[in-house]
Design an enzyme around this catalytic site. Structure first.
Site, PDB file in Angstrom:
ATOM      1  N   ARG A  40       0.824  -1.221   0.000  1.00 53.90           N
ATOM      2  CA  ARG A  40       0.000   0.000   0.000  1.00 53.90           C
ATOM      3  C   ARG A  40       0.853   1.263   0.000  1.00 53.90           C
ATOM      4  NH1 ARG A  40      -4.781  -2.225   3.581  1.00 53.90           N
ATOM      5  NH2 ARG A  40      -6.141  -2.837   1.873  1.00 53.90           N
ATOM      6  N   LYS A 202     -21.079 -15.488  -0.265  1.00 60.63           N
ATOM      7  CA  LYS A 202     -22.535 -15.341  -0.329  1.00 60.63           C
ATOM      8  C   LYS A 202     -23.041 -14.560  -1.527  1.00 60.63           C
ATOM      9  CE  LYS A 202     -23.424 -15.639   4.576  1.00 60.63           C
ATOM     10  NZ  LYS A 202     -23.842 -14.881   5.749  1.00 60.63           N
ATOM     11  N   GLY A 355      -9.819  -6.915  -2.350  1.00 61.09           N
ATOM     12  CA  GLY A 355     -10.114  -7.694  -1.140  1.00 61.09           C
ATOM     13  C   GLY A 355      -9.508  -9.082  -1.170  1.00 61.09           C
ATOM     14  N   GLY A 378     -13.798  -3.140  -0.507  1.00 58.07           N
ATOM     15  CA  GLY A 378     -15.140  -2.545  -0.484  1.00 58.07           C
ATOM     16  C   GLY A 378     -15.333  -1.503  -1.573  1.00 58.07           C
TER      17      GLY A 378
HETATM   18  P1  AMP Z   1     -16.410 -12.796  -0.106  1.00 56.37           P
HETATM   19  O1  AMP Z   1     -15.918 -11.903   1.003  1.00 56.37           O
HETATM   20  O2  AMP Z   1     -17.886 -12.836  -0.245  1.00 56.37           O
HETATM   21  O3  AMP Z   1     -15.655 -12.583  -1.403  1.00 56.37           O
HETATM   22  O4  AMP Z   1     -16.069 -14.258   0.370  1.00 56.37           O
HETATM   23  C1  AMP Z   1     -14.773 -14.729   0.564  1.00 56.37           C
HETATM   24  C2  AMP Z   1     -14.851 -15.944   1.431  1.00 56.37           C
HETATM   25  O5  AMP Z   1     -15.651 -16.919   0.819  1.00 56.37           O
HETATM   26  C3  AMP Z   1     -13.516 -16.593   1.657  1.00 56.37           C
HETATM   27  O6  AMP Z   1     -13.123 -16.378   2.980  1.00 56.37           O
HETATM   28  C4  AMP Z   1     -13.775 -18.069   1.367  1.00 56.37           C
HETATM   29  O7  AMP Z   1     -13.258 -18.910   2.362  1.00 56.37           O
HETATM   30  C5  AMP Z   1     -15.292 -18.155   1.343  1.00 56.37           C
HETATM   31  N1  AMP Z   1     -15.785 -19.243   0.489  1.00 56.37           N
HETATM   32  C6  AMP Z   1     -15.475 -19.479  -0.787  1.00 56.37           C
HETATM   33  N2  AMP Z   1     -16.073 -20.601  -1.228  1.00 56.37           N
HETATM   34  C7  AMP Z   1     -16.772 -21.106  -0.199  1.00 56.37           C
HETATM   35  C8  AMP Z   1     -17.594 -22.266  -0.033  1.00 56.37           C
HETATM   36  N3  AMP Z   1     -17.789 -23.139  -1.033  1.00 56.37           N
HETATM   37  N4  AMP Z   1     -18.182 -22.457   1.163  1.00 56.37           N
HETATM   38  C9  AMP Z   1     -17.979 -21.588   2.174  1.00 56.37           C
HETATM   39  N5  AMP Z   1     -17.217 -20.476   2.085  1.00 56.37           N
HETATM   40  C10 AMP Z   1     -16.614 -20.229   0.911  1.00 56.37           C
END
Ligand code: AMP
Length: 400
Positions: A40, A202, A355, A378
């Site tokens: 950074r 999610k 991120g 973000g």
């Molecule tokens: P996000 O912040 O929504 O981009 O999510 C990132 C997180 O999603 C990471 O910490 C991963 O460990 C989690 N992740 C990715 N694939 C899966 C999965 N199949 N089941 C549960 N968590 C997941």
């Protein structure tokens, strides 16, 4: 929306002026105040060096961690001042605070080309509250305000938006310009075929991105935990995999909408399943139609890697946001790293959307192979959602 619209540091006269640069120097530290990754700091050097070369009095500020309005030494920017001094090969004056009489006195004594780093903005609660008095105190130090903190541009904080009301002029730095150029430029005017590779935990966290990019891309590739909500919505059983029941209808709607518009929609065809999310858990590879009861899908499988690789093989622009699995654990990281390498190896313009995804690219040791890796989590998401960023909206418009 912002591209070509906001003024940058090159368009204002900064010679001899007090140039107040809001940077994102929020570096990771170990328990002993040692910086573990100075990316950074390095990314904002072009703006700092330019201001020094132009003969400005350079005043830098940033947040570090979450001290929540209190002075906590563990979050002091002193280690950043030392590293910056080494990277610039030049003395960096350090102020023990970011506002107040003492700081104003130091600034008054600055000469052209001097560099001053202020202490952590978040030692004052006014920063995150976007407090008017605090914004005015910061503004007292500036003839020209420069925002180079893309990673914090989605925050409505004093040093990001509040201050801009009280300074003579507010412009973007080079890192900010580059981030916007890639993230907004690629989406606004993509060279086609344009593919979006989306993953992460999610669907609910990425609704805006799926909706906004879904309107613009030729192909959508969905992996990660969110894929299982889409698969369940199609009527398949997914065992104990992550499913957001409240998102099933949205998932079906978005997939159908994409298909109606002729957008190709890809979901995993196989996955790595485990009995629990645990690095030592028993695992196996199954098709997504055969996920056993009581097992969770935690990564995409080799057939999906192949399918996704073929789907993006002819793309000319690829945007990637979100890991394909639980990449933090070795056992479930292969899908993410394989897709990272496939994207990095492609001839397309490749953009990594911040991120966790940037972290995965970094861990795979291939960040340099992408056209662009965003520094903002973000902020990148908000821009990909097509939503305004407070830190950018606040900057001066270019007179056309
Ligand atoms: P996000 O912040 O929504 O981009 O999510 C990132 C997180 O999603 C990471 O910490 C991963 O460990 C989690 N992740 C990715 N694939 C899966 C999965 N199949 N089941 C549960 N968590 C997941």
């Amino acid at each position: 929306m912002y591209l070509n619209n906001k003024m940058t540091i090159e368009e204002v006269d900064i010679k001899g002026k007090r140039v107040f640069i809001r940077a994102d120097l929020n570096v990771p530290l170990d328990g002993n105040q040692n910086i573990t990754d100075d990316t950074r700091i390095r990314f904002t050097l072009p703006t700092i060096n330019y201001a020094i070369d132009e003969g400005a009095k350079v005043i830098l500020c940033s947040h570090l961690g979450r001290p929540k309005g209190k002075r906590i030494e563990q979050f002091s920017l002193v280690p950043v001042a030392k590293r910056l001094q080494r990277l610039l090969n030049k003395e960096v004056i350090f102020a023990n605070d970011c506002v107040g009489k003492e700081v104003e006195d130091i600034v008054a004594k600055m000469k052209a080309g001097d560099v001053l780093l202020l202490e952590n903005l978040r030692f004052h609660s006014g920063e995150e509250a976007n407090d008017e008095a605090f914004s005015k105190s910061l503004a007292k130090l500036a003839d020209v305000y420069v925002n180079d903190a893309f990673g914090a541009a989605h925050r409505n904080h004093s040093s990001i938006s509040g201050i801009t009301k009280y300074v003579p002029v507010a412009v973007a730095g080079f890192l900010m310009k580059k981030e916007i150029g890639y993230l907004e430029g690629a989406v606004a005017n993509p060279v086609r075929p344009f593919a979006a590779v989306l993953g992460g935990a999610k669907v609910s966290g990425k609704i805006g991105v799926i909706e906004n990019l879904g309107e613009k891309v030729d192909k959508v590739i969905i992996g990660g935990g969110m894929a299982f909500t889409f698969i369940k919505a199609m009527g398949q059983e997914v065992g104990d995999s992550l499913v957001e029941e409240g998102m099933l209808e949205f998932a079906n709607k978005i997939r159908k909408k994409a298909q109606e518009r002729g957008v190709k929609f890809y979901l995993p065809v196989d996955c790595v399943v485990a009995t629990s999310m645990d690095p030592g858990a028993e695992t196996k590879i199954v098709t997504t139609q055969e996920i056993p009861k009581g097992w969770k899908a935690l990564d995409i499988g080799p057939a999906s890697v192949k399918l996704f690789a073929e789907a993006i093989a002819n793309a000319k622009t690829i945007i990637w946001n979100g890991p394909m699995g639980v990449f933090e654990m070795d056992a479930f990281s292969r899908g993410t790293f394989a897709i990272a390498r496939t994207i990095a190896d492609s001839y397309a313009t490749t953009i990594v959307g911040g991120g966790d995804t940037s972290l995965a690219a970094h861990r795979a040791g291939i960040s340099d192979a992408f056209s662009f890796v965003s520094t903002g989590g973000g902020a990148a998401l908000q821009l990909l959602e097509g939503k305004p960023l407070p830190g950018l909206t606040a900057l001066a418009d270019r007179k056309l």
